[in-house]
Design a protein around this motif. Structure first.
Motif, PDB file in Angstrom:
ATOM      1  N   LEU A  12     -29.525   6.367  37.357  1.00  0.00           N
ATOM      2  CA  LEU A  12     -28.462   6.887  38.212  1.00  0.00           C
ATOM      3  C   LEU A  12     -27.213   6.025  38.147  1.00  0.00           C
ATOM      4  N   VAL A  13     -27.390   4.709  37.924  1.00  0.00           N
ATOM      5  CA  VAL A  13     -26.232   3.816  37.817  1.00  0.00           C
ATOM      6  C   VAL A  13     -25.627   3.903  36.419  1.00  0.00           C
ATOM      7  N   GLN A  65     -29.793 -10.986  40.839  1.00  0.00           N
ATOM      8  CA  GLN A  65     -30.356 -10.974  42.194  1.00  0.00           C
ATOM      9  C   GLN A  65     -29.593 -10.005  43.091  1.00  0.00           C
ATOM     10  N   ARG A  66     -28.269  -9.989  42.941  1.00  0.00           N
ATOM     11  CA  ARG A  66     -27.462  -9.077  43.754  1.00  0.00           C
ATOM     12  C   ARG A  66     -27.779  -7.624  43.399  1.00  0.00           C
ATOM     13  N   LEU A  67     -27.953  -7.367  42.108  1.00  0.00           N
ATOM     14  CA  LEU A  67     -28.280  -6.012  41.662  1.00  0.00           C
ATOM     15  C   LEU A  67     -29.641  -5.586  42.208  1.00  0.00           C
ATOM     16  N   ALA A  68     -30.613  -6.489  42.159  1.00  0.00           N
ATOM     17  CA  ALA A  68     -31.945  -6.179  42.686  1.00  0.00           C
ATOM     18  C   ALA A  68     -31.880  -5.866  44.173  1.00  0.00           C
ATOM     19  N   ASP A  69     -31.041  -6.616  44.912  1.00  0.00           N
ATOM     20  CA  ASP A  69     -30.888  -6.366  46.355  1.00  0.00           C
ATOM     21  C   ASP A  69     -30.264  -4.999  46.604  1.00  0.00           C
ATOM     22  N   LYS A  70     -29.191  -4.694  45.877  1.00  0.00           N
ATOM     23  CA  LYS A  70     -28.480  -3.438  46.114  1.00  0.00           C
ATOM     24  C   LYS A  70     -29.327  -2.220  45.753  1.00  0.00           C
ATOM     25  N   LEU A  71     -30.089  -2.341  44.661  1.00  0.00           N
ATOM     26  CA  LEU A  71     -30.892  -1.212  44.213  1.00  0.00           C
ATOM     27  C   LEU A  71     -32.265  -1.184  44.858  1.00  0.00           C
ATOM     28  N   GLN A  72     -32.556  -2.204  45.644  1.00  0.00           N
ATOM     29  CA  GLN A  72     -33.878  -2.312  46.270  1.00  0.00           C
ATOM     30  C   GLN A  72     -34.967  -2.265  45.209  1.00  0.00           C
ATOM     31  N   LEU A  73     -34.824  -3.166  44.238  1.00  0.00           N
ATOM     32  CA  LEU A  73     -35.818  -3.312  43.166  1.00  0.00           C
ATOM     33  C   LEU A  73     -36.297  -4.761  43.157  1.00  0.00           C
ATOM     34  N   LYS A  74     -36.895  -5.164  44.274  1.00  0.00           N
ATOM     35  CA  LYS A  74     -37.334  -6.555  44.422  1.00  0.00           C
ATOM     36  C   LYS A  74     -38.847  -6.673  44.568  1.00  0.00           C
ATOM     37  N   THR A  75     -39.465  -5.718  45.240  1.00  0.00           N
ATOM     38  CA  THR A  75     -40.895  -5.825  45.513  1.00  0.00           C
ATOM     39  C   THR A  75     -41.717  -5.205  44.393  1.00  0.00           C
ATOM     40  N   ARG A  76     -42.990  -5.485  44.418  1.00  0.00           N
ATOM     41  CA  ARG A  76     -43.879  -4.925  43.405  1.00  0.00           C
ATOM     42  C   ARG A  76     -43.887  -3.398  43.464  1.00  0.00           C
ATOM     43  N   ALA A 127     -15.204   8.427  41.893  1.00  0.00           N
ATOM     44  CA  ALA A 127     -16.470   7.744  42.143  1.00  0.00           C
ATOM     45  C   ALA A 127     -16.390   6.918  43.424  1.00  0.00           C
ATOM     46  N   ASP A 128     -17.508   6.839  44.118  1.00  0.00           N
ATOM     47  CA  ASP A 128     -17.607   6.015  45.314  1.00  0.00           C
ATOM     48  C   ASP A 128     -17.432   4.543  44.929  1.00  0.00           C
ATOM     49  N   THR A 129     -16.724   3.780  45.777  1.00  0.00           N
ATOM     50  CA  THR A 129     -16.477   2.365  45.479  1.00  0.00           C
ATOM     51  C   THR A 129     -17.773   1.597  45.280  1.00  0.00           C
ATOM     52  N   GLN A 130     -18.761   1.857  46.129  1.00  0.00           N
ATOM     53  CA  GLN A 130     -20.028   1.158  46.001  1.00  0.00           C
ATOM     54  C   GLN A 130     -20.721   1.497  44.688  1.00  0.00           C
ATOM     55  N   ASP A 131     -20.619   2.757  44.246  1.00  0.00           N
ATOM     56  CA  ASP A 131     -21.198   3.134  42.963  1.00  0.00           C
ATOM     57  C   ASP A 131     -20.498   2.409  41.819  1.00  0.00           C
ATOM     58  N   MET A 132     -19.174   2.262  41.908  1.00  0.00           N
ATOM     59  CA  MET A 132     -18.427   1.551  40.875  1.00  0.00           C
ATOM     60  C   MET A 132     -18.842   0.085  40.828  1.00  0.00           C
ATOM     61  N   GLU A 133     -19.046  -0.526  42.010  1.00  0.00           N
ATOM     62  CA  GLU A 133     -19.474  -1.924  42.051  1.00  0.00           C
ATOM     63  C   GLU A 133     -20.858  -2.091  41.441  1.00  0.00           C
ATOM     64  N   LEU A 134     -21.733  -1.122  41.678  1.00  0.00           N
ATOM     65  CA  LEU A 134     -23.066  -1.171  41.075  1.00  0.00           C
ATOM     66  C   LEU A 134     -22.969  -1.141  39.554  1.00  0.00           C
ATOM     67  N   LEU A 135     -22.134  -0.240  39.035  1.00  0.00           N
ATOM     68  CA  LEU A 135     -21.981  -0.122  37.584  1.00  0.00           C
ATOM     69  C   LEU A 135     -21.400  -1.408  37.006  1.00  0.00           C
ATOM     70  N   VAL A 136     -20.452  -2.018  37.711  1.00  0.00           N
ATOM     71  CA  VAL A 136     -19.881  -3.291  37.257  1.00  0.00           C
ATOM     72  C   VAL A 136     -20.969  -4.359  37.172  1.00  0.00           C
ATOM     73  N   ASP A 137     -21.826  -4.442  38.208  1.00  0.00           N
ATOM     74  CA  ASP A 137     -22.921  -5.414  38.191  1.00  0.00           C
ATOM     75  C   ASP A 137     -23.856  -5.169  37.017  1.00  0.00           C
ATOM     76  N   VAL A 138     -24.173  -3.908  36.771  1.00  0.00           N
ATOM     77  CA  VAL A 138     -25.066  -3.573  35.658  1.00  0.00           C
ATOM     78  C   VAL A 138     -24.433  -3.995  34.334  1.00  0.00           C
ATOM     79  N   MET A 139     -23.143  -3.714  34.163  1.00  0.00           N
ATOM     80  CA  MET A 139     -22.477  -4.079  32.915  1.00  0.00           C
ATOM     81  C   MET A 139     -22.422  -5.601  32.741  1.00  0.00           C
TER      82      MET A 139
END
Length: 634
Positions: free
Chosen positions: A93-94, A176-187, A147-159
């Motif tokens: 999605l990002v 770490q910031r990307l994992a927090d924003k996408l909620q991809l931290k836990t098993r 695009a939503d500002t938060q979505d743009m920031e996510l894409l910037v982090d990914v890049m």
């Protein structure tokens, strides 16, 4: 065959069912929330229309049935999009945010087209319902594709994560910031994401595109960031799913050991990396043999104030993960020989007295003691978040900031790097800024040794993750200093400077600062130098600067059009995308740039890009072709 009235009642019932199904879809993933909420709101506003038509005794004429069938198609498309945003891969999605966004635009366009033909005179609905739907119709027409500002920031982090080719401590902060924003931290979260990626690859097999490759790279990095271990079935399943996904895109071949994983003495892959007092890392057995006859650091030749060897758990973890990914079992043998890792927290987090002693040495006024203490804090802050929190809580930050002004270059290097490592802990960023570090870091960036300048740039990047600090750093004079490092630094320094400039330029007020500091010239030099290894970074920054009027003027004056045309013809997918974005911005500002691009044969590559490019590249190429059509013959 069913009558017109029967067809009408069927499609209306289907529309009501579809709206009810849409309203039950919730708990969307991190990206595209605004678009999802807009779709649900629009569907709810249409529901009273469908219900009144259903309750009416009037048979629907063919024109109304056709309109309602178009609405049904649009709402079915909307439902699939909402399900994708709720259940699909977060990374997809990002990475494909523009493509997903364009799908939302298409739904809105289909609704708009259907509502254009609504035969109100024959529907017999109330004035209130008609006014509500007509208001909705007007809102859809006014809606702009942005695009939503938060979505743009996510894409910037990914890049940013994808652009980093080395596992440095400053890069981990973005991950770490990307994992927090996408909620991809836990098993559980990583398991669900790995499963979604696996299904997507299976669905697209045997074709594997750039997006899928990037998803697998990101999945590996996120998995490595989280210590999953092998202690339970859920961890094993995450490893199995993510490894299966990555195996689908990884190419065979013998792995090349990264230079940072080799011992500087033996040049072999390190099994038990340890840090000496200068901050350098060696294989334990090799440095122990060296220290039997020497009191210096083999790499820097500096005299060691002590011979304590501190385990480098961060690097060891990275080596272990690399070995696991590449099927190398050398570290398992080392572990069986008695080498073990700590249980989550090392000795420093438990022993605050040790930190207090080091801080006393920072304040001693004795250069040797200050240098050694700053070096030890630098090493310890690199190891874990617990250490970073402990060092900050003990009050080390103001003393490290004061050492940035020291005349001893090695102490200054240790101090700025220690602050860089401490800044990785989100809670420490504010403490570092409030201690007045930014002007001092900028001064190191201007006048320090090359290593100090590199790490000063990396520290500014880490601090600029906080939006309000982007403005503070930009106003501090950092941007001209970063441009200077971009011009005259070594390869690592240029990369650190580019990363910091990229992040700072996201803030609108910093774009003209970068342009006035002369950023365009060195960026263009990197663009035209095939040996620089920084084509991606230079293009990405220029694409950001091109969104500002001064940036467009400077890029146009730098004779960028021939380079951009060549990149659109033969660059990588991402480079074609950014080159097209820059050329479109230039052409919208001055038609002469487009005229020159046409003379260089841009039209055929643009047509190819509209068919085979990324979603964003297709959009930019289409925009350029529309401008060409407007320009006419030449």
């Amino acid at each position: 065959m069913e009558s017109e009235g029967g067809e009408g009642s069927t499609v209306v019932r289907t529309l009501i069912d579809t709206v009810n199904e849409i309203t039950l879809i919730n708990d969307f993933r991190r990206s595209h929330k605004r678009e999802c909420q807009n779709v649900i709101r629009r569907a709810k506003l249409l529901l009273p229309l469908f219900e009144e038509v259903k309750d009416s005794d009037t048979s629907l004429p063919g024109t109304a049935v056709s309109v309602f069938e178009l609405l049904e198609k649009a709402l079915q498309e909307a439902k699939l999009l909402l399900q994708l945003c709720r259940d699909g891969s977060k990374l997809y999605l990002v990475l494909e945010s523009e493509s997903v966004l364009n799908s939302f635009y298409a739904v809105a366009e289909h609704m708009d087209k259907a509502l254009d033909g609504m035969p109100w005179d024959v529907l017999g609905v109330s004035d209130e319902v008609r006014e509500q739907v007509e208001l909705l119709h007007a809102q859809i027409k006014r809606a702009k594709g942005r695009a939503d500002t938060q979505d743009m920031e996510l894409l910037v982090d990914v890049m940013l994560v994808l652009s980093q080719k080395e596992d440095r401590i400053s890069d981990v902060a973005v991950l770490q910031r990307l994992a927090d924003k996408l909620q991809l931290k836990t098993r559980a979260e990583l398991k669900a994401e790995a499963h979604a990626v696996h299904l997507l690859i299976k669905d697209r097999a045997p074709e594997v595109d750039e997006t899928l490759e990037q998803m697998c790279i990101l999945l590996r990095k996120l998995r490595n960031l989280t210590d999953l271990g092998n202690s339970d079935s859920e961890s094993a399943e995450v490893d199995k799913l993510s490894s299966s996904a990555m195996a689908s895109v990884e190419k065979p071949g013998s792995p090349i050991v990264p230079d940072d994983f080799r011992c500087p003495i033996s040049l072999e892959l390190m099994r038990d990396p340890v840090i000496v007092a200068t901050g350098q890392t060696y294989e334990r057995a090799s440095i122990e043999r060296w220290l039997e006859g020497h009191r210096t650091c083999p790499k820097t030749r500096a005299v060691l104030p002590h011979t304590i060897l501190t385990p480098n758990y961060v690097l060891r973890s990275l080596i272990e993960q690399w070995c696991e990914t590449n099927g190398i079992d050398i570290l398992r043998k080392a572990s069986s020989n008695g080498v073990s890792r700590p249980n989550g927290t090392d000795f420093l987090a438990k022993d605050r007295t040790a930190v207090a002693v080091l801080i006393e040495r920072l304040c001693s006024g004795q250069v040797d003691l200050q240098r050694a203490a700053a070096g030890e804090l630098r090493s310890l802050a690199k190891q874990s978040n617990e250490n970073r929190a402990c060092i900050a809580e003990a009050g080390a930050i103001p003393h490290l900031v004061s050492l940035l002004a020291t005349q001893d270059s090695r102490t200054q290097e240790h101090a700025v790097t220690a602050l860089l490592n401490l800044s990785i802990h989100e809670g420490n960023k504010g403490a570092i800024v409030h201690a007045g570090a930014i002007p001092s870091i900028v001064d190191v960036l201007k006048h320090g040794s090359m290593e100090a300048r590199e790490n000063a740039a990396a520290a500014l990047f880490s601090l600029s993750v906080v939006d309000e600090y982007k403005m503070t750093i930009g106003a501090s004079g950092a941007i001209p200093a970063l441009v200077g490092l971009l011009r005259h630094g070594n390869a690592r320094g240029k990369k650190d400077a580019a990363t910091a400039l990229f992040n700072l330029s996201i803030y609108q007020g910093n774009k003209p600062r970068a342009v006035r500091a002369g950023a365009v010239e060195p960026l263009m030099s990197l663009l035209m130098d095939p040996t620089s290894g920084m084509l991606d970074e230079a293009l990405a920054i220029l694409a950001i600067l091109a969104t500002h009027q001064e940036g467009r003027a400077a890029i146009g004056n730098a004779d960028a059009v021939p380079v951009l045309v060549e990149l659109i013809k033969s660059g990588s997918s991402r480079n074609k995308e950014n080159a097209a974005a820059i050329l479109l911005a230039l052409s919208n500002s001055d038609g002469m740039h487009l005229l020159r691009a046409r003379r260089l044969g841009i039209e055929a590559p643009l047509l190819e890009l509209t068919a085979c490019g990324t979603a964003r590249a297709k959009r930019k190429a289409t925009g350029l072709l529309e401008l060409i059509e407007t320009q006419g013959t030449w």
